[in-house]
Design an enzyme around this catalytic site. Structure first.
Site, PDB file in Angstrom:
ATOM      1  N   ARG A 125       0.870  -1.185   0.000  1.00 22.40           N
ATOM      2  CA  ARG A 125       0.000   0.000   0.000  1.00 22.40           C
ATOM      3  C   ARG A 125       0.897   1.222   0.000  1.00 22.40           C
ATOM      4  O   ARG A 125       1.710   1.393   0.896  1.00 22.40           O
ATOM      5  CB  ARG A 125      -0.916   0.002   1.220  1.00 22.40           C
ATOM      6  N   GLU A 144       5.086   6.765   2.387  1.00 23.01           N
ATOM      7  CA  GLU A 144       5.885   5.537   2.389  1.00 23.01           C
ATOM      8  C   GLU A 144       5.144   4.468   1.603  1.00 23.01           C
ATOM      9  O   GLU A 144       3.963   4.623   1.277  1.00 23.01           O
ATOM     10  CB  GLU A 144       6.118   5.041   3.824  1.00 23.01           C
ATOM     11  N   ASN A 146       4.119   0.521   2.176  1.00 27.74           N
ATOM     12  CA  ASN A 146       4.081  -0.580   3.132  1.00 27.74           C
ATOM     13  C   ASN A 146       4.130  -1.884   2.353  1.00 27.74           C
ATOM     14  O   ASN A 146       3.233  -2.168   1.566  1.00 27.74           O
ATOM     15  CB  ASN A 146       2.783  -0.532   3.940  1.00 27.74           C
ATOM     16  N   SER A 151      -2.784  -2.963   6.037  1.00 26.12           N
ATOM     17  CA  SER A 151      -4.100  -3.377   6.527  1.00 26.12           C
ATOM     18  C   SER A 151      -5.214  -2.421   6.108  1.00 26.12           C
ATOM     19  O   SER A 151      -4.982  -1.428   5.435  1.00 26.12           O
ATOM     20  CB  SER A 151      -4.064  -3.529   8.044  1.00 26.12           C
ATOM     21  N   LYS A 313      12.532   2.313   5.446  1.00 24.06           N
ATOM     22  CA  LYS A 313      12.646   3.760   5.242  1.00 24.06           C
ATOM     23  C   LYS A 313      13.984   4.099   4.580  1.00 24.06           C
ATOM     24  O   LYS A 313      14.076   5.022   3.777  1.00 24.06           O
ATOM     25  CB  LYS A 313      12.520   4.495   6.578  1.00 24.06           C
ATOM     26  N   LYS A 372      12.847   9.815  10.933  1.00 23.94           N
ATOM     27  CA  LYS A 372      12.236   8.481  10.916  1.00 23.94           C
ATOM     28  C   LYS A 372      13.230   7.364  11.187  1.00 23.94           C
ATOM     29  O   LYS A 372      14.220   7.233  10.458  1.00 23.94           O
ATOM     30  CB  LYS A 372      11.598   8.217   9.539  1.00 23.94           C
ATOM     31  N   GLU A 376       7.974   0.323  11.559  1.00 25.78           N
ATOM     32  CA  GLU A 376       6.663   0.372  10.928  1.00 25.78           C
ATOM     33  C   GLU A 376       5.594   0.379  12.014  1.00 25.78           C
ATOM     34  O   GLU A 376       5.850   0.007  13.151  1.00 25.78           O
ATOM     35  CB  GLU A 376       6.451  -0.873  10.049  1.00 25.78           C
ATOM     36  N   GLY A 377       4.396   0.761  11.618  1.00 28.79           N
ATOM     37  CA  GLY A 377       3.269   0.600  12.533  1.00 28.79           C
ATOM     38  C   GLY A 377       2.796   1.868  13.205  1.00 28.79           C
ATOM     39  O   GLY A 377       1.826   1.853  13.960  1.00 28.79           O
ATOM     40  N   ARG A 458      -7.408   7.564   5.343  1.00 32.32           N
ATOM     41  CA  ARG A 458      -7.373   7.653   6.800  1.00 32.32           C
ATOM     42  C   ARG A 458      -7.230   9.117   7.186  1.00 32.32           C
ATOM     43  O   ARG A 458      -6.491   9.866   6.529  1.00 32.32           O
ATOM     44  CB  ARG A 458      -6.185   6.868   7.360  1.00 32.32           C
TER      45      ARG A 458
HETATM   46  P1  ADP Z   1       4.933   3.995   9.713  1.00 33.08           P
HETATM   47  O1  ADP Z   1       5.721   2.948   9.010  1.00 33.08           O
HETATM   48  O2  ADP Z   1       5.136   4.011  11.166  1.00 33.08           O
HETATM   49  O3  ADP Z   1       3.489   3.991   9.296  1.00 33.08           O
HETATM   50  P2  ADP Z   1       5.104   6.471   8.212  1.00 33.08           P
HETATM   51  O4  ADP Z   1       6.247   6.898   7.390  1.00 33.08           O
HETATM   52  O5  ADP Z   1       3.883   6.052   7.478  1.00 33.08           O
HETATM   53  O6  ADP Z   1       5.608   5.336   9.209  1.00 33.08           O
HETATM   54  O7  ADP Z   1       4.724   7.625   9.204  1.00 33.08           O
HETATM   55  C1  ADP Z   1       3.702   7.502  10.154  1.00 33.08           C
HETATM   56  C2  ADP Z   1       2.791   8.705  10.101  1.00 33.08           C
HETATM   57  O8  ADP Z   1       3.541   9.906  10.317  1.00 33.08           O
HETATM   58  C3  ADP Z   1       2.111   8.903   8.771  1.00 33.08           C
HETATM   59  O9  ADP Z   1       0.909   8.167   8.715  1.00 33.08           O
HETATM   60  C4  ADP Z   1       1.881  10.405   8.731  1.00 33.08           C
HETATM   61  O10 ADP Z   1       0.724  10.738   9.466  1.00 33.08           O
HETATM   62  C5  ADP Z   1       3.082  10.952   9.492  1.00 33.08           C
HETATM   63  N1  ADP Z   1       4.151  11.311   8.545  1.00 33.08           N
HETATM   64  C6  ADP Z   1       5.111  10.498   8.059  1.00 33.08           C
HETATM   65  N2  ADP Z   1       5.917  11.145   7.213  1.00 33.08           N
HETATM   66  C7  ADP Z   1       5.464  12.401   7.146  1.00 33.08           C
HETATM   67  C8  ADP Z   1       5.898  13.574   6.430  1.00 33.08           C
HETATM   68  N3  ADP Z   1       6.952  13.543   5.620  1.00 33.08           N
HETATM   69  N4  ADP Z   1       5.175  14.699   6.614  1.00 33.08           N
HETATM   70  C9  ADP Z   1       4.119  14.743   7.444  1.00 33.08           C
HETATM   71  N5  ADP Z   1       3.674  13.687   8.147  1.00 33.08           N
HETATM   72  C10 ADP Z   1       4.342  12.527   8.014  1.00 33.08           C
HETATM   73 MG    MG Z   2       2.650   4.518   7.545  1.00 37.35          MG
END
Ligand code: ADP
Ligand code: MG
Length: 482
Positions: A125, A144, A146, A151, A313, A372, A376-377, A458
């Site tokens: 996704r 990102e 996944n 899910s 990442k 970051k 994940e999660g 979401r």
């Molecule tokens: P995870 O693998 O934990 O889901 P993500 O990269 O999806 O990691 O980041 C988790 C959440 O953080 C995202 O769902 C988003 O709400 C926020 N986020 C991540 N990267 C960014 C970004 N570059 N700018 C703004 N919000 C971010």
């Molecule tokens: Mg995410």
């Protein structure tokens, strides 16, 4: 995105009525989760959190996200077959990040032995936010991809009906008719079924590898039931079940409780705690042994360990370097351009001048970035003052390399109500994240299926920087195209 529901969003009486209808409609439609108190029983369930109103999504960006999904499927698949790229890209990370290092060790071990698996199934996704430029125009920016346990492809197939009903209750019948149907779980099941068929054993089963704590079981059941409808047997097992009951035969066919397994679909296995957590007596390092057994087997893993590593990442950050996409997908300049158009700024914190410079820039202006780790999660990223403090502390240590930096995406907030069991009804300023589900199946070198198979929206209140639905921050939503 400005809310298209400005005329009703502050009408307290109308909102209260609509919310009552919405909650019952969600329960009727099966937008369900088990409760935190009873995560292993379906005796008491509740509705999964969702927005009262569908959120506005620019049609052009929605279509752009769909149009690039097959490209990302190809890319993830290409990375998973490129040992040299994974080795080089993750070299600095695995020196300092134990979890990635252990995944990588299993990857190398499986390669050394030689792959028994010949059919490959990817379900991913790709997530995006709508970055608001200085002139007010929105751009699609990838958060990102996944590649494991993506899910909500099941539950999200039921939210459009709920939101359609809410709009009707609010007097917006015409708008209700414009909500798009959406069923990712059907496409995910199609991919799993294809992989099962190519594996080529009528009596073999599909195994969902599930968590110890199973709150989101209904989302998984949506996919399971699609498989049963195709007369494919599904079993659910945890890592510890695999450790206790799993075995390989001479040609590395996987057996559990005497049943041959054709496909292993992981809905677990992406956080270190699954494998390493002591104390709870629930989960033990034996789970690493179980993971290795699965990876060595001939069964189709979704994803195989290489594809899980492709979703880190660190890999995402390296993809944004000029020339990398071209090397990974030679002869696909248009796909490369489509993908690159969705990239936000991503920066390596590896030791050296490049890392020093960007670390200093982030310490000086933390609001511009997200920090970051390789996790994940949801709930792991660092923002603002916390980002500054952590980076200040680790800027001269090798620990720095376990993180990457990313430009912070700044969407335009809109008003909405987040409906959550046992929570008061109150209006919030919200931002949304759009995910597109991709599925592909490869047999040997031939791609036999490559599709975008639905979406997930979401939404969360702006005071939460991070965290998904499972983490209790975001809620399910439906896009209303504008
Ligand atoms: P995870 O693998 O934990 O889901 P993500 O990269 O999806 O990691 O980041 C988790 C959440 O953080 C995202 O769902 C988003 O709400 C926020 N986020 C991540 N990267 C960014 C970004 N570059 N700018 C703004 N919000 C971010
Ligand atoms: Mg995410």
């Amino acid at each position: 995105m400005a809310s298209p529901w400005r005329d009703v969003v502050r009408d307290a009486a109308a909102v209260r009525d609509a919310a009552a209808v919405a909650v019952d409609a969600a329960l009727l439609a099966g937008v369900l989760m088990r409760t935190g108190e009873q995560p292993l029983s379906s005796d008491v369930v509740n509705y999964a959190p969702f927005t009262l109103l569908p959120s506005a999504v620019p049609r052009a960006l929605f279509e752009q996200a769909y149009a690039v999904q097959q490209d990302f499927n190809l890319l993830v698949d290409a990375i998973s077959q490129n040992k040299e790229f994974l080795e080089q890209t993750l070299a600095s990370t695995i020196k300092v990040d134990d979890f990635t290092a252990q995944l990588f060790r299993i990857y190398m071990q499986v390669l050394e032995e030689g792959l028994a698996q010949t059919v490959f199934l990817g379900i991913n996704r790709s997530d995006y936010m709508f970055d608001c430029g200085l002139d007010g125009t929105a751009a699609l920016k990838q958060i990102e991809i996944n590649t494991i346990a993506a899910s909500f492809g099941g539950l999200t197939s039921r939210t459009a009906d709920v939101h359609g009903l809410v709009l009707k209750v609010l007097g917006k019948t015409k708008e209700a008719s414009r909500l798009l149907p959406n069923n990712p779980s059907k496409g995910l099941a199609l991919g799993i079924a294809k992989a099962w068929e190519l594996y080529g054993s009528q009596s073999a089963v599909v195994m969902f590898l599930v968590e110890e704590i199973q709150r989101n079981i209904f989302d998984q059941r949506c996919v399971e039931n699609e498989l049963w409808n195709r007369n494919i047997r599904v079993i659910r097992r945890r890592f510890r079940d695999v450790f206790e009951k799993g075995s390989l035969d001479g040609s590395r066919r996987l057996y559990i409780d005497g049943q041959e397994v054709a496909v292993v679909y992981y809905r677990e296995g992406y956080v270190p705690q699954t494998y390493d957590q002591q104390g709870l007596a629930l989960v033990v390092p034996q789970n690493w042994a179980a993971r290795l057994l699965l990876e060595r087997s001939r069964a189709v893993k979704c994803p195989d360990i290489a594809t899980q590593l492709a979703g880190t990442k660190k890999v995402q950050q390296e993809l944004s370097r000029p020339g990398t996409l071209e090397k990974l997908l030679p002869g696909h300049p248009e796909a490369v351009a489509r993908m690159r158009a969705t990239f936000a700024g991503l920066y390596s914190l590896d030791e050296g001048e490049e890392g020093d410079k960007i670390a200093a820039a982030a310490i000086a202006d933390p609001e511009r970035f997200v920090l970051k780790p390789q996790r994940e999660g949801g709930g792991n990223n660092l923002y603002g003052e916390e980002l500054r403090q952590v980076l200040e502390k680790i800027k001269d240590s090798p620990e720095r390399t376990s993180y990457i930096l990313m430009d912070k995406i700044k969407p335009q907030p809109a008003l909405n109500y987040l409906l959550r069991a046992h929570s008061p009804l109150q209006v919030s300023e919200c931002i949304s994240e759009l995910g597109i589900f991709g599925v592909y199946v490869r047999q040997g070198q031939e791609m036999v299926l490559n599709e975008a198979t639905g979406h997930l929206l979401r939404t969360k209140a702006i005071q939460h920087a991070d965290g998904g639905v499972a983490a209790g921050v975001a809620v399910l939503d439906t896009p209303y195209l504008v």
